[in-house]
Design an enzyme around this catalytic site. Structure first.
Site, PDB file in Angstrom:
ATOM      1  N   GLU A 147      41.845  61.096  10.416  1.00  0.00           N
ATOM      2  CA  GLU A 147      41.297  60.941  11.875  1.00  0.00           C
ATOM      3  C   GLU A 147      41.653  62.267  12.634  1.00  0.00           C
ATOM      4  OE1 GLU A 147      42.324  57.259  13.562  1.00  0.00           O
ATOM      5  OE2 GLU A 147      40.615  56.061  12.020  1.00  0.00           O
ATOM      6  N   GLU A 202      38.641  53.507   6.697  1.00  0.00           N
ATOM      7  CA  GLU A 202      39.163  52.522   7.380  1.00  0.00           C
ATOM      8  C   GLU A 202      37.807  51.781   8.127  1.00  0.00           C
ATOM      9  OE1 GLU A 202      41.780  53.543  10.413  1.00  0.00           O
ATOM     10  OE2 GLU A 202      43.063  54.807   9.115  1.00  0.00           O
TER      11      GLU A 202
END
Length: 717
Positions: A223, A364
């Site tokens: 991320e 995710e």
């Protein structure tokens, strides 16, 4: 996981969620004391050129268009989950304070997890490289097999377990530093961790395991994010600037593949990308397309990652979350899967799959099943994953993920069966069994009754046809309404003509799929509807490969008139714990049928509102006793998106079956809640709590018939 938002609006989140860590909060005496680095571990850590586990294997993976294939060119489907902890200050999987490492791993394999994504930190990799692995705190009574082992030795032990059970592994550099908030840092360097150390850490771990085809994929960095007016932040362009994540992916990827050219290299997205004609120098938020951290791959169209001769090892890996993590603007108004696909997924990353540019692995996704918007989002993304056979690793195994929860419950042994049922269609299955990514070892290990190997699917390879027909099943016919009330419609249809292929059906109300798990028969009842309202229905068939038929003919049904459910409901309550400041909440409940006809308990839910009061936000719930049987009682703790006076979460109580005659109640239901770190609650001002020691009507515990409020009132916003 990440959010497009300013820091002051950052919700309590998963590793963000890692605020929910239980470090230091385990019962005294439960954990083993960390010890010094063993001589053997130091020697092992100092020798990266020696493979840690196994000789060369045949399970390496590669890409072809938007597919991932094995060495024979046969398509595979990576469907797994995340298990975090090695990235945090504990330097080991979370849950080993109570759960058993072997049991957890075996249960994942038995339930179809064929890939585990393991978050780790650059700092820990460098410690391992430098022979500084320490003995982490684990419950050695629960885990005698890893007593006294260093974190590196535990990882090697676990990797051997994965080999035994047919699970493949992906490493993910989740953060630069081994702390419980490092994941929120937007880039891949921090403090004493430089970009060069980030690259060299990847080289070391690649060299160490280069001969072990259990570890098949490397996720370069979790991320990367940051808005254009934030410093530092990740960007995506054609430069060699330090903050260009596209360049970081290329640099790390090429250095990894120079050591092991068979590894999959996963590159996530960033947070923002400039609109046409806008430079990265702009600090105006509206000049950028914004989405979840790691979820913005718009830049690939203009600046694709180039891994040179090994570009067939490249996989793009977006992350995506629902409104309980953050109320993104696309979760307002009348949104559904169609709008999400059109406005969010297609422009940010799905175009890479649809245009056959690259495989996607959603690294995710996951969250709480709230019976509302978050579950609606999760179901929509699950259906997209299944229909396109997109690779995925669900977030997460850990129950201590603060804003998503996990597949395991708080005892680190039991599974959240409702959440697992939602995920299960997105796990690779063939012939009713889960498929390993190992050619020899069935998922679940030798003798598994739930899993098979790649060889079981494809035979010896070498040009065998794909295991599953890529054509869609035929559409169901004969859709009709067999019954209806003011709040429900019962449907029936004729099985698809190739029903032998069909593993289930999906029911659509308009464009929204209403069944959480595939319907295995040819009937379905849609509940929670509005009286005197017209609804349009269609049904689609699906097979084991995820192929979905065209819709059936559309059926229009108008619900009956009416203003109340056939069986009225109320909730009675008593307090089973006199202390308002201990580490447990113990409500006693009775559900009462106040109507004139039988009440189907499956249509009833009750909500007990409370505050979590600091400490771990992860709360587990148990049924200690129920006159109707605890097996009939289903419990789920749901955090509120926006806390209100007296509550930041509620315990939802539902039933898997049973019926109440008019005027009857369920009898005593004794419930209990505790936080994962066993810290104290302060129940004094909780919305649903009173000091009653005998059962009395409790309007502060609202009850619902379907989605209609039938008793009491929730707390005011």
């Amino acid at each position: 996981m990440g959010q497009s938002r300013t820091p002051e609006h950052r919700p309590r989140g998963p590793l963000r969620r890692l605020r929910a860590l239980v470090a230091g909060a385990i019962t005294a005496g439960l954990l083993a004391t960390a010890g010094p680095l063993t001589q053997a571990a130091a020697q092992q850590a100092a020798a990266p050129e020696v493979a840690a586990v196994a000789a060369p294997g045949d399970d390496w993976l590669h890409t072809r268009g938007n597919k991932i294939v094995d060495a024979n060119g046969d398509e595979v489907w990576l469907t797994g989950a995340n298990w975090f902890g090695f990235n945090a200050s504990e330097r080991v999987f979370h849950g080993l304070w109570s759960g058993n490492i072997t049991g957890i791993t075996k249960s994942m394999a038995d339930r179809g997890i064929n890939m585990v994504r393991v978050p780790i930190s650059t700092q820990l990799l460098l410690e391992w490289k430098n022979g500084q692995a320490t003995v982490p705190n684990v419950n050695t009574h629960a885990n005698p097999e890893i007593a006294g082992k260093t974190s590196l030795e535990i990882f090697d032990f676990w990797l051997a377990l994965c080999k035994q059970y047919g699970i493949k592994v992906m490493l993910d550099v989740h953060s630069a530093e081994a702390d419980n908030s490092g994941h929120v840092y937007p880039v891949w360097w921090k403090g004493s961790i430089t970009p060069e150390q980030f690259y060299s850490a990847w080289e070391w771990v690649t060299a160490r395991y280069r001969n072990d085809d259990t570890l098949v994929a490397m996720d370069v960095k979790n991320e990367p994010h940051g808005k254009a007016n934030e410093t530092p932040r990740a960007k995506w362009d054609g430069s060699t600037d330090q903050d260009n994540f596209k360049y970081a992916c290329e640099t790390a990827g090429k250095r990894i593949l120079a050591i092991n050219p068979n590894l999959l290299v996963l590159c996530e997205g960033i947070e923002v990308y400039p609109k046409a004609g806008v430079s990265w120098t702009s600090t105006t938020p509206t000049d950028y397309y914004s989405t979840w951290w790691g979820g913005n791959l718009r830049g690939v169209r203009d600046h694709p990652v180039d891994l040179g001769a090994n570009n067939d090892q490249l996989v793009y890996s977006p992350h995506d979350y629902g409104p309980l993590v953050y109320a993104q603007p696309w979760f307002t108004g009348d949104w559904n899967r169609t709008t999400l696909e059109r406005d969010v997924w297609d422009p940010n990353w799905l175009y890479l799959h649809k245009e056959n540019k690259s495989p996607l692995l959603i690294g995710e996704w996951g969250g709480f099943l709230d019976g509302g918007p978050n579950q609606k989002w999760m179901t929509a993304l699950r259906d997209l994953i299944v229909e396109h056979r997109i690779h995925q690793t669900f977030w997460c195994i850990n129950p201590n993920s603060g804003d998503t929860g996990g597949l395991l419950l708080g005892d680190w042994k039991s599974w959240d069966e409702q959440k697992y049922a939602l995920l299960k269609p997105a796990l690779w299955q063939h012939g009713g069994k889960f498929v390993s990514l190992d050619h020899e070892v069935p998922l679940g290990g030798a003798g598994s009754t739930t899993g098979i190997s790649l060889r079981d699917v494809y035979g010896d390879g070498g040009g065998d046809p794909d295991p599953v027909d890529t054509t869609a099943p035929t559409a169901p016919a004969g859709l009709t309404s067999t019954a209806k009330t003011s709040t429900s419609v019962s449907l029936s249809w004729t099985a698809a003509t190739d029903n032998v292929r069909v593993t289930g059906y999906d029911v659509y109300r308009g464009t929204v799929k209403v069944n959480a798990a595939p319907v295995t028969g040819t009937t379905y009842t849609d509940t929670g509807l509005t009286p005197s309202t017209a609804y349009s229905y269609s049904v689609r068939a699906r097979d084991a490969a995820g192929n979905v038929s065209a819709p059936s003919a559309v059926l229009s049904v108008t619900t009956d008139a009416g203003s109340s459910p056939s069986g009225g409901v109320k909730v009675r309550y008593k307090n089973n714990d006199a202390s308002a400041t201990d580490n447990a909440i113990r409500p006693g409940l009775q559900v009462v049928n106040t109507g004139s006809s039988a009440l189907d308990l499956r249509t009833v839910s009750a909500r007990y509102y409370f505050t979590r009061d600091g400490g771990s936000p992860s709360v587990s719930a148990w049924c200690d006793y129920a006159a109707v049987g605890c097996a009939q009682v289903k419990l789920r703790v749901v955090p509120l998106t926006t806390p209100v006076t007296g509550a930041d979460a509620y315990l939802e109580v539902t039933f898997s079956g049973g019926s109440l005659a008019a005027g009857r109640d369920t009898g005593d239901i004794q419930l209990r809640m505790s936080k994962s770190d066993w810290s104290n609650f302060n129940e004094a001002n909780d919305y649903s709590r009173t000091a009653w020691t005998a059962y009395a009507d409790a309007p502060a515990i609202p009850a619902y018939s379907g989605t209609t409020l039938a008793w009491g009132a929730p707390p005011a916003a």
